[in-house]
Design a protein around this motif. Structure first.
Motif, PDB file in Angstrom:
ATOM      1  N   GLU A  76      56.640 117.866  -0.263  1.00 49.11           N
ATOM      2  CA  GLU A  76      57.778 117.686  -1.516  1.00 49.11           C
ATOM      3  C   GLU A  76      58.429 116.340  -1.339  1.00 49.11           C
ATOM      4  O   GLU A  76      58.498 115.438  -2.145  1.00 49.11           O
ATOM      5  CB  GLU A  76      58.747 118.762  -1.480  1.00 49.11           C
ATOM      6  CG  GLU A  76      59.940 118.432  -2.608  1.00 49.11           C
ATOM      7  CD  GLU A  76      61.104 119.325  -2.177  1.00 49.11           C
ATOM      8  OE1 GLU A  76      62.164 119.309  -2.860  1.00 49.11           O
ATOM      9  OE2 GLU A  76      60.787 120.401  -1.631  1.00 49.11           O
TER      10      GLU A  76
ATOM     11  N   THR B 178      58.480 122.530   7.494  1.00 52.68           N
ATOM     12  CA  THR B 178      57.228 123.275   6.820  1.00 52.68           C
ATOM     13  C   THR B 178      56.544 122.139   6.077  1.00 52.68           C
ATOM     14  O   THR B 178      56.749 121.182   5.980  1.00 52.68           O
ATOM     15  CB  THR B 178      57.690 124.301   5.730  1.00 52.68           C
ATOM     16  OG1 THR B 178      58.280 123.802   4.689  1.00 52.68           O
ATOM     17  CG2 THR B 178      58.730 125.361   6.238  1.00 52.68           C
TER      18      THR B 178
ATOM     19  N   ASP C 117      46.344 119.150   2.815  1.00 58.83           N
ATOM     20  CA  ASP C 117      47.116 118.990   1.531  1.00 58.83           C
ATOM     21  C   ASP C 117      47.286 117.529   1.529  1.00 58.83           C
ATOM     22  O   ASP C 117      47.731 116.998   0.164  1.00 58.83           O
ATOM     23  CB  ASP C 117      48.334 119.811   1.643  1.00 58.83           C
ATOM     24  CG  ASP C 117      47.966 121.288   1.611  1.00 58.83           C
ATOM     25  OD1 ASP C 117      46.868 121.591   1.030  1.00 58.83           O
ATOM     26  OD2 ASP C 117      48.864 122.016   2.095  1.00 58.83           O
TER      27      ASP C 117
ATOM     28  N   GLU D  27      55.328 122.508   3.244  1.00 57.40           N
ATOM     29  CA  GLU D  27      55.618 122.185   1.832  1.00 57.40           C
ATOM     30  C   GLU D  27      56.840 121.318   1.737  1.00 57.40           C
ATOM     31  O   GLU D  27      56.983 120.522   0.986  1.00 57.40           O
ATOM     32  CB  GLU D  27      56.231 123.801   1.221  1.00 57.40           C
ATOM     33  CG  GLU D  27      55.211 124.947   1.256  1.00 57.40           C
ATOM     34  CD  GLU D  27      54.813 125.671   2.480  1.00 57.40           C
ATOM     35  OE1 GLU D  27      53.582 125.995   2.379  1.00 57.40           O
ATOM     36  OE2 GLU D  27      55.495 125.069   3.086  1.00 57.40           O
TER      37      GLU D  27
END
Length: 330
Positions: A79, A73, A104, A75
């Motif tokens: 991270e 993902t 992002d 995310e």
């Protein structure tokens, strides 16, 4: 590298459609210490390491960059990037996840290059052109690997560490005490000098040191083919030859010296010593051929702060904590 399929090994997909098929955990394992100046993060919701095409894609990537990490993902990718203290990341993203992921991560200094790996090039090229770090949209892994070779080399080249000794310190050094001089020198410069003195004093047997390096490389997922080639043929080639060959040595040595990684540098100590002594010997042999001093050139990308330090040190000294390549043409 192996040949590429006419279609992408992993088609673009959505995250929701992939979670039930993957054999990978959705949680990212704790970050390993980087052994090179860069790593690869492959972001795709449909990655399944039990799939032959997927395994082939990972194998091809690892012939170029040994540290290849998988995220399911956006995310997870963000991270992961936030956990990297130093070094660069090359991102390979599916088209389905890429458009949102790129927005992002594009501004992160850690992200050096981005590749969109998808099944519909025409669909993703229009938006990809808006992001300078995107190196292209690809439907095959082979051209991605070819580009990764170039950006990895550039990353190593631009990661050569420098220490700056301003002119004032150099001038005052002729009158100041040794203690005063040492207090003004950059710590990285002092550490590199101390390490050099230590490593040149150690004289372990090559066979013992080689076994320790081989074990270390396997723990760091260096390709077995490169490890075996170096171990079998080490004595038949010069240290300079090995240093300039496109295998793990150059990048690992560069990273170890740059970050003052004592574990990596100690494992490579026997090679560092041999390379240093060979360069010293070549210098002595060629010294008589050069009666006058001459100028050599080297191009290197610098961060803004490093460039400012370089400008402020005009007339002073530069210390490179590594073996430096130059040429006589600007």
């Amino acid at each position: 590298m192996g040949g590429a399929n006419p279609k992408p090994a992993i088609p673009e997909s959505t995250v929701s459609g992939a979670l039930g098929k993957t054999a990978l955990s959705s949680a990212i394992s704790p970050r390993r210490r980087m052994i090179q100046n860069y790593l690869v993060i492959w972001v795709d919701g449909s990655i399944d390491e039990t799939n032959e095409d997927c395994r082939n894609t990972l194998a091809q990537l690892r012939t170029v960059v040994s540290d290849v990490n998988v995220c399911m993902t956006p995310e997870q990718c963000v991270e992961f990037l936030n956990e990297i203290d130093d070094g660069k990341a090359f991102i390979i993203s599916s088209g389905a996840l890429g458009q949102h992921l790129v927005a992002d991560i594009h501004g992160m200094p850690t992200v050096d290059a981005i590749y969109i790996f998808c099944g519909n090039k025409a669909r993703h090229e229009p938006w990809a052109k808006d992001w300078p770090k995107i190196r292209g949209v690809f439907t095959s892994i082979k051209p991605i690997c070819e580009s990764l070779k170039k950006v990895a080399h550039e990353c190593d080249h631009d990661s050569i560490p420098m220490s700056f000794v301003p002119k004032q310190i150099v001038t005052e050094g002729t009158t100041a005490s040794d203690e005063q001089n040492h207090n003004q020198l950059p710590p990285t410069y002092m550490y590199s000098v101390i390490f050099k003195d230590i490593i040149l004093e150690i004289n372990d047997a090559d066979s013992k040191s080689m076994n320790a390096l081989v074990k270390f490389c396997r723990e760091k997922n260096i390709p077995e083919q490169e490890i075996n080639e170096f171990r079998r043929n080490y004595h038949s080639k010069s240290a300079v030859w090995w240093y300039t060959k496109e295998i793990f040595l150059y990048s690992m040595l560069n990273r170890g010296l740059r970050s003052l990684d004592m574990e990596a540098m100690s494992k490579l100590g026997f090679f560092i010593r041999k390379l240093h002594l060979q360069l010293e010997q070549l210098h002595q042999e060629q010294l008589a051929s050069f009666k006058k001093s001459f100028i050599v050139y080297r191009g290197q990308g610098l961060r803004q702060q490093d460039f400012q330090n370089l400008s402020d040190s005009k007339g002073g000294l530069l210390s490179f904590n590594n073996f430096l390549s130059t040429n006589n043409k600007s």
